[in-house]
Design a protein around this motif. Structure first.
Motif, PDB file in Angstrom:
ATOM      1  N   UNK A 189       1.010  -1.227  -0.190  1.00 50.82           N
ATOM      2  CA  UNK A 189       0.255  -0.154  -0.114  1.00 50.82           C
ATOM      3  C   UNK A 189       0.794   1.085  -0.110  1.00 50.82           C
ATOM      4  N   UNK A 190       2.126   1.696   0.965  1.00 49.57           N
ATOM      5  CA  UNK A 190       3.051   2.292   0.848  1.00 49.57           C
ATOM      6  C   UNK A 190       3.753   2.487  -0.174  1.00 49.57           C
ATOM      7  N   UNK A 191       4.023   1.460  -0.962  1.00 49.02           N
ATOM      8  CA  UNK A 191       4.259   2.025  -2.028  1.00 49.02           C
ATOM      9  C   UNK A 191       4.028   2.015  -3.568  1.00 49.02           C
ATOM     10  N   UNK A 192       2.522   2.059  -3.170  1.00 43.97           N
ATOM     11  CA  UNK A 192       1.591   2.392  -4.468  1.00 43.97           C
ATOM     12  C   UNK A 192       1.432   3.424  -3.675  1.00 43.97           C
ATOM     13  N   UNK A 193       1.198   4.177  -2.936  1.00 45.17           N
ATOM     14  CA  UNK A 193       0.675   4.879  -3.063  1.00 45.17           C
ATOM     15  C   UNK A 193       2.160   6.491  -2.903  1.00 45.17           C
ATOM     16  N   UNK A 194       3.238   6.021  -3.004  1.00 49.94           N
ATOM     17  CA  UNK A 194       4.243   6.822  -3.534  1.00 49.94           C
ATOM     18  C   UNK A 194       4.608   6.320  -4.830  1.00 49.94           C
ATOM     19  N   UNK A 195       3.482   5.980  -5.522  1.00 49.74           N
ATOM     20  CA  UNK A 195       3.686   6.068  -7.221  1.00 49.74           C
ATOM     21  C   UNK A 195       4.084   4.483  -7.759  1.00 49.74           C
ATOM     22  N   UNK A 196       5.159   3.994  -7.333  1.00 45.73           N
ATOM     23  CA  UNK A 196       4.999   2.801  -7.642  1.00 45.73           C
ATOM     24  C   UNK A 196       3.882   1.454  -8.084  1.00 45.73           C
ATOM     25  N   UNK A 197       3.621   0.697  -9.231  1.00 48.00           N
ATOM     26  CA  UNK A 197       3.237  -0.393  -9.620  1.00 48.00           C
ATOM     27  C   UNK A 197       4.034  -1.811  -8.764  1.00 48.00           C
ATOM     28  N   UNK A 198       2.799  -1.838  -8.421  1.00 48.66           N
ATOM     29  CA  UNK A 198       3.420  -2.842  -7.406  1.00 48.66           C
ATOM     30  C   UNK A 198       2.819  -4.528  -7.479  1.00 48.66           C
ATOM     31  N   UNK A 199       3.964  -5.642  -7.971  1.00 43.08           N
ATOM     32  CA  UNK A 199       3.283  -6.779  -7.833  1.00 43.08           C
ATOM     33  C   UNK A 199       3.369  -6.878  -6.616  1.00 43.08           C
ATOM     34  N   UNK A 200       2.058  -7.914  -6.194  1.00 44.51           N
ATOM     35  CA  UNK A 200       0.872  -8.271  -5.405  1.00 44.51           C
ATOM     36  C   UNK A 200       2.021  -9.869  -5.012  1.00 44.51           C
ATOM     37  N   UNK A 201       2.785 -10.305  -4.582  1.00 44.20           N
ATOM     38  CA  UNK A 201       2.981 -11.895  -4.369  1.00 44.20           C
ATOM     39  C   UNK A 201       2.752 -12.538  -3.109  1.00 44.20           C
ATOM     40  N   UNK A 202       1.587 -13.377  -3.182  1.00 39.37           N
ATOM     41  CA  UNK A 202       1.181 -14.306  -2.497  1.00 39.37           C
ATOM     42  C   UNK A 202       0.382 -15.452  -2.790  1.00 39.37           C
ATOM     43  N   UNK A 203       0.430 -15.953  -2.068  1.00 34.92           N
ATOM     44  CA  UNK A 203      -0.327 -17.810  -2.785  1.00 34.92           C
ATOM     45  C   UNK A 203      -1.264 -17.581  -1.956  1.00 34.92           C
ATOM     46  N   UNK A 204      -2.599 -15.858  -0.863  1.00 35.58           N
ATOM     47  CA  UNK A 204      -3.350 -16.440  -0.151  1.00 35.58           C
ATOM     48  C   UNK A 204      -4.604 -15.570  -1.948  1.00 35.58           C
ATOM     49  N   UNK A 205      -4.736 -15.765  -2.780  1.00 35.68           N
ATOM     50  CA  UNK A 205      -5.130 -16.211  -3.876  1.00 35.68           C
ATOM     51  C   UNK A 205      -6.456 -14.741  -3.833  1.00 35.68           C
ATOM     52  N   UNK A 206      -7.160 -14.701  -2.962  1.00 36.75           N
ATOM     53  CA  UNK A 206      -8.344 -13.901  -2.927  1.00 36.75           C
ATOM     54  C   UNK A 206      -7.945 -12.867  -2.484  1.00 36.75           C
ATOM     55  N   UNK A 207      -6.977 -12.727  -1.209  1.00 39.01           N
ATOM     56  CA  UNK A 207      -6.514 -11.559  -0.520  1.00 39.01           C
ATOM     57  C   UNK A 207      -6.122 -10.649  -1.517  1.00 39.01           C
ATOM     58  N   UNK A 208      -4.841 -11.434  -1.919  1.00 39.52           N
ATOM     59  CA  UNK A 208      -3.773 -10.816  -3.465  1.00 39.52           C
ATOM     60  C   UNK A 208      -4.493  -9.891  -4.525  1.00 39.52           C
ATOM     61  N   UNK A 209      -5.322 -11.007  -4.889  1.00 41.75           N
ATOM     62  CA  UNK A 209      -6.242 -10.335  -6.029  1.00 41.75           C
ATOM     63  C   UNK A 209      -6.680  -8.860  -5.251  1.00 41.75           C
ATOM     64  N   UNK A 210      -7.170  -9.267  -3.908  1.00 44.84           N
ATOM     65  CA  UNK A 210      -8.295  -7.956  -4.441  1.00 44.84           C
ATOM     66  C   UNK A 210      -7.325  -6.554  -3.533  1.00 44.84           C
ATOM     67  N   UNK A 211      -6.076  -6.732  -2.787  1.00 46.31           N
ATOM     68  CA  UNK A 211      -5.221  -5.582  -2.794  1.00 46.31           C
ATOM     69  C   UNK A 211      -4.848  -4.788  -3.943  1.00 46.31           C
ATOM     70  N   UNK A 212      -4.209  -5.840  -5.277  1.00 51.24           N
ATOM     71  CA  UNK A 212      -4.037  -5.286  -5.963  1.00 51.24           C
ATOM     72  C   UNK A 212      -4.962  -4.848  -7.067  1.00 51.24           C
TER      73      UNK A 212
END
Ligand code: NAD
Length: 268
Positions: free
Chosen positions: A44-67
């Protein structure tokens, strides 16, 4: 001749708030374990600073929701599977090696497969991610590697042989990368929190309360934070703040270090 009038004391002049820190605009960040806790706060912090973030996790739903929420891209992978790690994108400018897990047992009862799993996720996966992303950072002449270590990268506690040895290994990997990457404008550092209020710790609190037959408040105050001068859990956003700072401007000479944020634990 008139005496010059002193200006009436009044409210301090209004200062214009600084623009939101967009210093990472145009950069791409890869954050592992980003679906929960510290990783989520970092993403969240890196995205707020302008970065495009690859949200890497095995928890599919939570990763997709955050992305979706932060305008990033979800990569659903199990980091304990080497081939899956090697399928992750290799074009990140910033890598936050954060995914981790814990298992608590004395060495003589520690299941070897659990030990191996913890090392695959917390040491081998960071190595595999870095060996594929560093060449691109070198080519572009800039990069930031932040490894979420722990107070347990610097100190030991009983019953955490896999976790403590994995975090110590991550510290070593981080320093080697710092030395190799220095000529290419790439820094590598560890952030070393004490106990942070995340699901990983909340599960440990509940488990220790059951094991010791004490309340959860006693587990936090008397067991977990016994060696910490500050008797409060750290918030994930505080760790993300340190990560963001290491990725931001003015940090090009900070490399090969371990930034303790442990409430005084390692000073003790
Ligand atoms: P958490 O349990 O809240 O989140 C960890 C995330 O990693 C989860 O989303 C989980 O799905 C993911 N993950 C675990 N194994 C995975 C795998 N095989 N493949 C893909 N994803 C996987 O944990 P947290 O407390 O936010 O911890 C994050 C990091 O911070 C860990 O490396 C941990 O060691 C470190 N750390 C935590 C604390 C603390 O007190 N919480 C203190 C110091 C360091």
């Amino acid at each position: 001749m008139e005496t010059p009038q002193r200006p009436e004391p009044g409210p301090a002049p209004l200062t214009v708030p600084p623009p939101a820190d967009r210093s990472l605009a145009g950069r791409t960040a890869l954050v592992t374990g980003a679906a929960s806790g510290i990783g989520q706060a970092c993403a969240q912090a890196l995205a707020a600073a302008g970065a495009h973030v690859y949200v890497v996790d095995k928890a599919a739903d939570a990763a997709k929701e955050l992305a979706e929420r932060i305008g990033g891209t979800a990569w659903v992978v199990d980091l304990s599977v080497p081939e899956a790690v090697d399928s992750l994108p290799d074009d990140a400018d910033l890598v936050v090696n954060n995914a981790g897990l814990q298992h608590v047992a004395p060495v003589h009862e520690f299941p070897p497969d659990r030990f191996a799993l913890i090392h695959r996720v917390m040491v081998e996966a960071p190595f595999r991610i870095l060996r594929r992303t560093l060449p691109g950072m070198y080519e572009r002449g800039w990069g930031r590697v932040v490894n979420i270590s722990s107070v347990h990268g610097l100190r030991a506690s009983p019953y955490k042989s896999a976790y403590v040895s994995a975090k110590h290994a991550l510290e070593g990997l981080s320093k080697v990368v710092a030395l190799e990457a220095a000529p290419h404008g790439v820094t590598s550092n560890c952030v070393n929190p004490g106990y942070v209020r995340t699901p990983l710790v909340e599960n440990q609190i509940a488990a220790q309360a059951r094991t010791h037959g004490i309340t959860e408040e006693e587990v936090v105050g008397k067991v977990m934070l016994e060696r910490s001068a500050i008797k409060h859990l750290i918030e994930p956003e505080d760790v993300a703040g340190a990560v963001l700072w290491l990725c931001g401007p003015g940090t090009s000479h900070i490399t090969g270090t371990s930034l303790s944020m442990d409430g005084g634990w390692t000073a003790n």
